[in-house]
Every structure is written in structure tokens, then in C-alpha cells.
Design a protein around this motif. Structure first.
Motif, PDB file in Angstrom:
ATOM      1  N   PRO A  81     -49.392  33.593  70.280  1.00 52.90           N
ATOM      2  CA  PRO A  81     -49.511  32.136  70.620  1.00 52.90           C
ATOM      3  C   PRO A  81     -51.507  31.219  70.384  1.00 52.90           C
ATOM      4  CG  PRO A  81     -48.958  33.981  72.662  1.00 52.90           C
ATOM      5  CD  PRO A  81     -49.055  34.567  70.598  1.00 52.90           C
ATOM      6  N   ALA A  82     -51.911  32.640  69.508  1.00 55.68           N
ATOM      7  CA  ALA A  82     -53.243  32.000  69.052  1.00 55.68           C
ATOM      8  C   ALA A  82     -52.926  31.300  67.999  1.00 55.68           C
ATOM      9  CB  ALA A  82     -53.513  33.321  68.376  1.00 55.68           C
ATOM     10  N   TYR A  83     -51.514  31.784  67.224  1.00 57.35           N
ATOM     11  CA  TYR A  83     -51.287  30.810  66.011  1.00 57.35           C
ATOM     12  C   TYR A  83     -50.750  29.747  66.609  1.00 57.35           C
ATOM     13  CZ  TYR A  83     -50.982  34.400  62.454  1.00 57.35           C
ATOM     14  OH  TYR A  83     -50.850  35.145  61.400  1.00 57.35           O
ATOM     15  N   GLN A  84     -49.704  30.081  67.563  1.00 55.44           N
ATOM     16  CA  GLN A  84     -49.493  28.242  68.066  1.00 55.44           C
ATOM     17  C   GLN A  84     -50.517  27.178  68.523  1.00 55.44           C
ATOM     18  OE1 GLN A  84     -45.725  27.519  68.440  1.00 55.44           O
ATOM     19  NE2 GLN A  84     -46.752  25.285  68.041  1.00 55.44           N
ATOM     20  N   ARG A  85     -51.383  28.236  68.982  1.00 54.62           N
ATOM     21  CA  ARG A  85     -53.293  27.301  69.250  1.00 54.62           C
ATOM     22  C   ARG A  85     -53.505  27.016  68.396  1.00 54.62           C
ATOM     23  NH1 ARG A  85     -53.113  31.556  73.473  1.00 54.62           N
ATOM     24  NH2 ARG A  85     -54.347  32.426  72.365  1.00 54.62           N
ATOM     25  N   LEU A  86     -54.266  27.574  67.370  1.00 53.19           N
ATOM     26  CA  LEU A  86     -53.954  26.607  66.511  1.00 53.19           C
ATOM     27  C   LEU A  86     -53.613  26.031  65.796  1.00 53.19           C
ATOM     28  CD1 LEU A  86     -56.157  26.780  64.169  1.00 53.19           C
ATOM     29  CD2 LEU A  86     -55.453  28.906  62.672  1.00 53.19           C
ATOM     30  N   ARG A  87     -52.219  26.484  65.237  1.00 51.25           N
ATOM     31  CA  ARG A  87     -51.591  24.535  64.997  1.00 51.25           C
ATOM     32  C   ARG A  87     -51.794  23.447  65.323  1.00 51.25           C
ATOM     33  NH1 ARG A  87     -48.142  21.537  64.616  1.00 51.25           N
ATOM     34  NH2 ARG A  87     -46.604  21.541  63.109  1.00 51.25           N
ATOM     35  N   ASP A  88     -51.503  24.010  67.009  1.00 52.59           N
ATOM     36  CA  ASP A  88     -51.398  22.001  67.775  1.00 52.59           C
ATOM     37  C   ASP A  88     -52.848  22.104  67.443  1.00 52.59           C
ATOM     38  OD1 ASP A  88     -48.721  23.217  68.477  1.00 52.59           O
ATOM     39  OD2 ASP A  88     -49.273  23.466  70.201  1.00 52.59           O
ATOM     40  N   PHE A  89     -54.119  22.127  67.073  1.00 49.87           N
ATOM     41  CA  PHE A  89     -55.677  22.224  66.973  1.00 49.87           C
ATOM     42  C   PHE A  89     -55.338  21.552  66.690  1.00 49.87           C
ATOM     43  CE2 PHE A  89     -59.525  22.740  65.630  1.00 49.87           C
ATOM     44  CZ  PHE A  89     -60.080  22.277  66.159  1.00 49.87           C
ATOM     45  N   LEU A  90     -55.368  21.424  65.351  1.00 47.31           N
ATOM     46  CA  LEU A  90     -55.141  21.443  63.660  1.00 47.31           C
ATOM     47  C   LEU A  90     -54.741  20.036  63.619  1.00 47.31           C
ATOM     48  CD1 LEU A  90     -54.896  24.890  61.477  1.00 47.31           C
ATOM     49  CD2 LEU A  90     -57.209  22.930  62.099  1.00 47.31           C
ATOM     50  N   SER A  91     -53.122  20.203  64.152  1.00 43.25           N
ATOM     51  CA  SER A  91     -52.311  19.165  64.154  1.00 43.25           C
ATOM     52  C   SER A  91     -52.624  17.507  64.782  1.00 43.25           C
ATOM     53  CB  SER A  91     -50.221  19.529  63.545  1.00 43.25           C
ATOM     54  OG  SER A  91     -50.161  20.049  65.513  1.00 43.25           O
ATOM     55  N   LYS A  92     -52.605  18.045  65.954  1.00 42.52           N
ATOM     56  CA  LYS A  92     -53.043  16.861  67.075  1.00 42.52           C
ATOM     57  C   LYS A  92     -54.706  16.627  67.148  1.00 42.52           C
ATOM     58  CE  LYS A  92     -49.560  19.021  69.863  1.00 42.52           C
ATOM     59  NZ  LYS A  92     -49.007  19.774  71.059  1.00 42.52           N
ATOM     60  N   GLU A  93     -55.410  17.075  66.883  1.00 41.92           N
ATOM     61  CA  GLU A  93     -56.965  17.009  66.807  1.00 41.92           C
ATOM     62  C   GLU A  93     -58.013  17.190  65.299  1.00 41.92           C
ATOM     63  OE1 GLU A  93     -59.154  18.411  70.723  1.00 41.92           O
ATOM     64  OE2 GLU A  93     -57.202  19.735  71.060  1.00 41.92           O
ATOM     65  N   TYR A  94     -57.347  17.971  65.284  1.00 39.30           N
ATOM     66  CA  TYR A  94     -58.205  18.193  63.252  1.00 39.30           C
ATOM     67  C   TYR A  94     -58.197  17.807  62.301  1.00 39.30           C
ATOM     68  CZ  TYR A  94     -61.656  20.719  60.210  1.00 39.30           C
ATOM     69  OH  TYR A  94     -62.483  20.833  59.281  1.00 39.30           O
ATOM     70  N   LEU A  95     -56.322  17.239  62.672  1.00 42.99           N
ATOM     71  CA  LEU A  95     -56.205  16.140  61.214  1.00 42.99           C
ATOM     72  C   LEU A  95     -56.741  15.258  61.547  1.00 42.99           C
ATOM     73  CD1 LEU A  95     -54.311  16.861  58.520  1.00 42.99           C
ATOM     74  CD2 LEU A  95     -52.947  16.195  60.279  1.00 42.99           C
ATOM     75  N   PRO A  96     -56.184  14.257  62.466  1.00 45.11           N
ATOM     76  CA  PRO A  96     -57.049  12.582  62.318  1.00 45.11           C
ATOM     77  C   PRO A  96     -58.254  13.022  62.303  1.00 45.11           C
ATOM     78  CG  PRO A  96     -55.451  13.079  64.355  1.00 45.11           C
ATOM     79  CD  PRO A  96     -55.578  14.839  63.671  1.00 45.11           C
ATOM     80  N   ALA A  97     -59.096  14.099  62.138  1.00 41.89           N
ATOM     81  CA  ALA A  97     -61.036  13.941  61.843  1.00 41.89           C
ATOM     82  C   ALA A  97     -61.122  14.082  60.753  1.00 41.89           C
ATOM     83  CB  ALA A  97     -62.033  14.546  62.853  1.00 41.89           C
ATOM     84  N   ALA A  98     -60.207  14.993  60.314  1.00 36.02           N
ATOM     85  CA  ALA A  98     -60.524  15.228  58.667  1.00 36.02           C
ATOM     86  C   ALA A  98     -60.737  14.047  57.499  1.00 36.02           C
ATOM     87  CB  ALA A  98     -58.823  16.176  57.927  1.00 36.02           C
ATOM     88  N   ARG A  99     -61.027  14.977  56.822  1.00 41.30           N
ATOM     89  CA  ARG A  99     -61.469  13.563  55.411  1.00 41.30           C
ATOM     90  C   ARG A  99     -60.036  13.380  54.267  1.00 41.30           C
ATOM     91  NH1 ARG A  99     -64.184  17.056  51.299  1.00 41.30           N
ATOM     92  NH2 ARG A  99     -64.442  19.031  51.962  1.00 41.30           N
ATOM     93  N   GLU A 100     -60.631  12.281  54.138  1.00 44.50           N
ATOM     94  CA  GLU A 100     -59.097  11.671  53.165  1.00 44.50           C
ATOM     95  C   GLU A 100     -59.845  12.148  51.448  1.00 44.50           C
ATOM     96  OE1 GLU A 100     -56.804  11.003  53.791  1.00 44.50           O
ATOM     97  OE2 GLU A 100     -56.294   9.405  55.481  1.00 44.50           O
ATOM     98  N   GLY A 101     -61.381  12.078  51.224  1.00 43.96           N
ATOM     99  CA  GLY A 101     -61.459  12.486  50.257  1.00 43.96           C
ATOM    100  C   GLY A 101     -61.439  14.480  50.190  1.00 43.96           C
ATOM    101  N   VAL A 102     -60.933  14.406  48.762  1.00 44.16           N
ATOM    102  CA  VAL A 102     -60.642  15.688  48.428  1.00 44.16           C
ATOM    103  C   VAL A 102     -62.172  16.275  48.246  1.00 44.16           C
ATOM    104  CG1 VAL A 102     -58.375  15.734  49.329  1.00 44.16           C
ATOM    105  CG2 VAL A 102     -59.888  15.919  46.436  1.00 44.16           C
ATOM    106  N   GLY A 103     -63.024  16.148  47.275  1.00 44.36           N
ATOM    107  CA  GLY A 103     -64.242  16.489  47.210  1.00 44.36           C
ATOM    108  C   GLY A 103     -65.403  17.290  48.267  1.00 44.36           C
ATOM    109  N   LEU A 104     -65.795  18.073  47.807  1.00 46.48           N
ATOM    110  CA  LEU A 104     -67.365  18.461  48.706  1.00 46.48           C
ATOM    111  C   LEU A 104     -68.448  16.555  48.522  1.00 46.48           C
ATOM    112  CD1 LEU A 104     -68.652  21.512  47.734  1.00 46.48           C
ATOM    113  CD2 LEU A 104     -67.511  20.560  50.390  1.00 46.48           C
ATOM    114  N   VAL A 105     -68.404  16.510  47.209  1.00 42.65           N
ATOM    115  CA  VAL A 105     -68.927  14.961  47.120  1.00 42.65           C
ATOM    116  C   VAL A 105     -68.468  13.892  48.986  1.00 42.65           C
ATOM    117  CG1 VAL A 105     -66.875  13.480  45.606  1.00 42.65           C
ATOM    118  CG2 VAL A 105     -69.469  12.618  45.374  1.00 42.65           C
ATOM    119  N   HIS A 106     -67.436  13.768  48.946  1.00 43.19           N
ATOM    120  CA  HIS A 106     -66.840  12.986  49.990  1.00 43.19           C
ATOM    121  C   HIS A 106     -67.571  13.913  51.350  1.00 43.19           C
ATOM    122  CE1 HIS A 106     -65.161  10.626  47.356  1.00 43.19           C
ATOM    123  NE2 HIS A 106     -63.846  11.885  47.093  1.00 43.19           N
TER     124      HIS A 106
END
Length: 610
Positions: free
Chosen positions: A261-286
């Protein structure tokens, strides 16, 4: 507490001795200093008491480190290393240790103790920088990635094939206790990710998608198919069947009701909330604060005060040099085309593909036997810890490197393990096998880590600690010993050695390119394919590793070049008196040293030879 008590008693004894002396002589008489040998002994005792106390305190805060040493005192604990309380405790411990070190007169110590003093000081100061208000907020809110996250580490720890033993009922109960804590830890990562979103310090979308993919694969395994369930499938014969049934039920329950269940909570959070907020640029410069963090990571990983431009330009120079050597080997094989065409030939020709996973394994076994037959010619001390050869576990092979190493137990009860990757077998190349074994196995990581751990004369922070430039620099230096070990006599295997060295040179270019110059993922992959015979699967995995672990890949070439420089300096200074066995002993037998401290040690050794 015991060390603190011993130190206190010693201090009282010394004060009493001084008082007695004053009673015999006149009160105004100056006190004679203790003889140099006595002063050195007392100062050394204080230094090693500090080392011991610091190490004991660290093991209590970091119980998994104790587990990997075979120390079972905290085996039912997973530890924290994610909360504010943990980081505050680490910072307080570092400040306390430095203050205690400052009260020790370095000048009165022996040369060996001065070496230990310098390493301890360097490591503690660097650790405190990582905990500073400048650096910690940029790291703590990105708690996992697809290469170093606890969701990758922990299943392996709980698999029965790692440091955690599964021999007794208590071992299984300890594992269940760690499972409960692991579920808590997974939820704690969500909290840290949320902090990062609020602060604008987030992971790249690429990293997040890879983590989601890893979680999906672990969830798809189900409880009984999970790597963490594996120890329940083959109990030791002396565990009663009633206990087996109870342990199986309790472990299945915590996996089913807490971890998954913790895996599922983390997976759902990452896909639904965090991924849209994550950055496009892959480097730390971004990333907000990214260039400041990258500057710190360069020094942390190389142990040297280099700039991103220094690293990038060194990489370009090494790439050009290795290209020239590759051209020579290409000519030796009789190939008539260009170097890029030779890369493609090596990358695609069927004769360089492993016939099967079994064939790949068997060749590594054969390589290991050939190295074992010669390695005693250039090393005076060999590890007692055995070395095993295993494939990378399936659950992590897709995102894993082509090879890796897991340290054994200091007492030899758990072997060191060289892992080779069989994922996408048609992309694997037989011409790279010898150099990979030299790096990950013998005389690379297995020698360096095992010899340090087995040396009980060293303080624990030197036996079990280290820095990436030394650890990976030694392993890459070990690849250059192919000639002394009678390896790479086939030109294709020699080209494999150059190809691996090229990989480490390209890392300087690509890692700094990504994190300081804004290179994209695809640009970086193309650079690696254009300049080596790597397959696309390997190149992709490498680039995505640099994206996840900024700066780590810089350590290999920087460390190797420093060790080669020191060997060349010793050979020139000593001439016919140069002994390669002795040089290797000087480099290896005091644990992993920062590059400047290693250089000072080798220079003292050269001077001692007259």
C-alpha cells in the motif's frame, strides 16, 4: 559511554599525577614535559578513543552500516536518514567530533596517526558541508531516484542475497521489524517530495517516470513473487515448521498490508501530483540552486577543488587521446573502415554477442580463474574474502549498470559479489568482459574494499569509509593492469579495455555537459555512441544514471589519473628500486584516501626509499 568513561578516567589520572609532582617539587617549579614517546602514546590514545566513540555513535544512528559489517546489535532497525531530527543529530555529531579533534595536538602524533587525523578531519568537514543550509535543502527534498532510492536498495537487502542474514528465527523477526520501518520510510519520501514542490526544487520528469516504472514492476510481482518474500521460500532446516508458518504469515502480512500500500501511495503521488510539477530539463543547471549544488558535488566526488569547465576540458582531452589508441588497435584487427564504422561493427556483429546467459556467466568464471593465476605477481596481500559472480537480479536489471560490486562481510562469512547484467542480452558485448571483471572484481573493487575491511589495525572509519574518487579511481586503475595480469591479449578485448576507459573519459564530458552546460538526454546519448562502441541500451542507462546521480561519474577518471600520476612519479624517482607490489600496498592498505592525502603519503614513501 564506555569510551567516554575511559577518557574521563585517564584525564583524572593525569591530573592526579600532576598534583603529586607539584607536592614533591616547589609549587612554582615548572613542570617538565613528558618524554616524546610518552606524549605520542597519550595523544594517539586520545585520537583513537575519539575515532571509536565517533564510530559507535554513527552506527547507532545508521544501523544499516552496522548490518553490512556483520554487526547485529541493531539488526532490527532500518534507521531514519530522512527526518530533520536525523540530520540535526548528524550535524551535532560532526561538530562535536571536529571540536574533539581540535583538542588533539597533531604535531605529536606518529606519521600513521597523522594520516588518520587528516582523513577524519577531511571527511567530517565535507559531511558538515553536505548538512549546511546551502546544500541540504537541495538534496533532502529529492529523496529517491531510479539509481539510489531506498525502493531499489531495500528489496535487495531483504532478498536473502545481501548483508541481512536469514539463518535464525531472530534474523527473520529482525527482517519483519525492518519491513515495518520501510513502509514508514516510503511514506516519509512523499513528505519530502512535497517540500520540494513547495520550494521549487524537484527531480526531472525522466527520473520520476523511471521510478514509477520501478514501482510498477515491484507491485506487479505480488506478495509471494516479491524479492522481499524470497527468504520465506527456503528456510534453514533447523527452524521448526511452526515457526516457519508464523514467520511466513507475518512477513506476508506486512508486505500485503503495509509495504505494498505504501508503494501504491508513492506511485499514485508521483504520477498524479509530482510528475506534473517535475522539471523538463534533466541537468542541475535547470534546477533552482542547481549550479551551486553541482559545484559541491564535483568536490565531494573527486576530492579536488575542480570547476565544471576543468572537468569538461579534461574529458575532451582524454577522449582525443583514447581515440588515437583505438585507431592503433583497429589497425591491428585488420579492419579497413573508419573508427565510427569499427564502433558499429563491434556494436552489431553477431560474433561479439553472448550465445546465452549461461555462456556469459561461464566466460566470467573463466576470466576470474585466469586473473587468480597471476594476481599474486603484483600484489603482496590478497583478500581473504571470497568473490562470487552473479547476474543482476531481474527486478533491477533494466536500469542497472553493465556490472557492479557488493562488498562482502569483513570476517569473510559473506562473499563479495561481482554482478553482471544480462538485460537485453543482444546488446551485451563479449569484448568488454575482461576489463569489466578487472574493474568490479579482482583486482578492482573486491581487492580495495576487502583489504581495507580485513585490516583490523585501521580505525573503523578508514576500514569501512571512503570517497568515490579513490574507490572508483582504484577500480579504473585496476583495468590498466591488464598487461601485468596477462589479459586483453586479443585485440578485441584490448579494444574493450579502451572502450571502458573511453566511457570514463566521456563521463567527464557528458556529466558536466548535462549539469553545467544544459546538454539534453538525447544529445548526451548521441555523444557516447559517436565516440565509442557502446550499445544504445548501455549508453541510455549510463546517461540516465548521470542525470540521477550528478557528479558521481566524475570520480572514476579523476581518481585513476591521480593514481597513475603517482605511480609514474614513483617509477621515475626510484628507478630499478621501484617495486609494484610495494606501491600497490602503499595505495591500498590504509583504506580509501582523498586524493591530496594519498599524494602526500606516496611522496613520503618515495622519500623514505632514499
Amino acid at each position: 559511554m564506555r569510551v567516554q568513561l575511559l577518557v574521563a578516567v585517564s584525564a583524572v589520572a593525569l591530573l592526579s599525577a600532576c598534583a603529586t609532582t607539584k607536592g614533591i617539587d616547589s609549587p612554582a617549579a615548572p613542570q617538565s614535559a613528558p618524554p616524546p614517546a610518552v606524549a605520542q602514546q597519550e595523544t594517539s590514545a586520545a585520537l583513537h578513543a575519539l575515532f571509536k566513540e565517533s564510530d559507535e555513535d554513527s552506527l547507532r544512528r545508521n544501523p544499516i552500516n552496522a548490518l553490512f559489517r556483520g554487526d547485529m546489535r541493531y539488526a532490527d532497525q532500518l534507521g531514519d536518514n530522512i527526518s530533520d531530527a536525523y540530520f540535526n543529530a548528524e550535524r551535532a555529531a560532526g561538530e562535536k567530533d571536529l571540536a574533539a579533534l581540535g583538542r588533539i595536538d597533531r604535531a605529536t602524533l606518529s606519521t600513521t596517526d597523522q594520516l588518520a587525523y587528516d582523513i577524519f578531519k577531511w571527511q567530517t568537514e565535507l559531511a558538515l558541508r553536505s548538512l549546511s543550509a546551502e546544500i541540504l535543502p537541495l538534496n533532502v527534498v529529492r529523496p529517491i531516484d531510479h539509481f539510489t532510492g531506498i525502493h531499489v536498495f531495500y528489496p535487495d537487502l531483504a532478498s536473502g542475497q545481501s548483508a541481512a542474514p536469514y539463518k535464525t528465527v531472530k534474523d527473520y523477526l529482525d527482517s519483519i521489524a525492518r519491513h515495518h520501518r520501510y513502509a514508514w520510510y516510503i511514506d516519509a519520501t512523499i513528505g519530502r517530495f512535497r517540500q520540494g514542490m513547495a520550494a521549487g526544487v524537484v527531480q526531472p520528469k525522466l527520473v520520476v517516470r523511471n521510478v514509477i516504472d520501478q514501482l510498477d514492476r515491484q507491485l506487479a510481482e505480488g506478495v509471494e513473487g516479491s524479492t522481499m518474500y524470497a527468504p520465506l521460500k527456503a528456510f534453514p532446516a533447523d527452524i521448526p515448521s511452526a515457526d516457519q508458518a508464523r514467520l511466513r504469515a507475518e512477513t506476508a502480512a506486512v508486505l500485503r498490508d503495509e509495504i505494498f500500500p505504501a508503494y501504491q501511495r508513492l506511485r499514485d503521488f508521483l504520477s498524479k501530483e509530482y510528475l506534473p510539477a517535475a522539471r523538463e530539463g534533466v541537468g542541475l543547471v535547470h534546477m533552482k540552486g542547481g549550479l551551486k549544488l553541482y559545484s559541491y558535488l564535483i568536490e565531494q566526488n573527486t576530492t579536488l577543488p575542480l570547476s565544471a569547465d576543468d572537468v569538461h576540458n579534461l574529458g575532451l582531452s582524454e577522449v582525443a587521446r583514447i581515440h588515437r589508441e583505438m585507431e592503433t588497435i583497429k589497425t591491428q584487427t585488420g579492419f579497413k573502415g573508419t573508427l565510427p564504422e569499427f564502433f558499429e561493427f563491434l556494436r552489431t556483429d553477431a560474433k561479439f554477442r553472448p550465445a546465452s546467459k549461461i555462456a556469459l556467466r561461464d566466460e566470467y568464471y573463466a576470466i576470474g580463474k585466469r586473473v587468480d593465476a597471476r594476481v599474486g605477481e603484483i600484489f603482496s596481500t590478497l583478500p581473504k574474502t571470497p568473490l562470487e559472480i552473479r547476474p543482476v537480479p531481474e527486478y533491477r536489471e533494466k536500469n542497472d549498470a553493465g556490472g557492479s560490486y557488493m562488498q562482502g562481510a569483513p570476517d569473510g562469512t559473506r562473499p563479495g559479489v561481482f554482478y553482471y547484467n544480462t538485460y537485453d542480452l543482444p546488446s551485451r558485448s563479449t569484448w568488454g568482459q575482461e576489463t569489466l571483471y578487472l574493474h568490479e572484481g579482482a583486482p578492482g573493487h573486491h581487492f580495495q574494499i576487502s583489504l581495507a575491511q580485513e585490516n583490523a589495525a585501521l580505525p573503523n572509519f578508514m576500514r569501512f569509509g571512503g570517497n568515490t574518487a579513490y574507490v572508483e579511481g582504484w577500480a579504473l586503475y585496476a583495468e590498466t593492469l591488464w598487461d601485468e595480469l596477462g589479459m586483453e591479449t586479443d585485440p578485441y578485448q584490448r579494444f574493450g579495455g579502451l572502450n571502458d576507459e573511453m566511457l570514463r573519459a566521456m563521463r567527464l564530458v557528458v556529466d558536466s555537459g548535462i549539469h553545467a552546460k544544459g546538454w539534453t538526454r538525447d544529445q548526451s546519448i548521441k555523444y557516447m555512441l559517436d565516440n565509442s562502441s557502446m550499445g544504445k541500451t548501455d549508453a541510455t542507462s549510463e546517461v540516465e544514471r548521470y542525470i540521477a546521480m550528478p557528479g558521481q561519474a566524475l570520480a572514476y577518471k579523476i581518481g585513476q589519473l591521480k593514481i597513475l600520476e603517482l605511480r609514474a612519479k614513483a617509477e621515475k624517482a626510484l628507478g630499478a628500486r621501484f617495486d609494484l607490489k610495494e606501491f600497490h600496498g602503499q595505495v591500498l592498505m590504509t583504506g580509501a584516501l582523498p586524493m591530496n592525502i594519498l599524494e602526500q603519503k606516496i611522496e613520503r614513501w618515495i622519500a623514505s626509499k632514499g
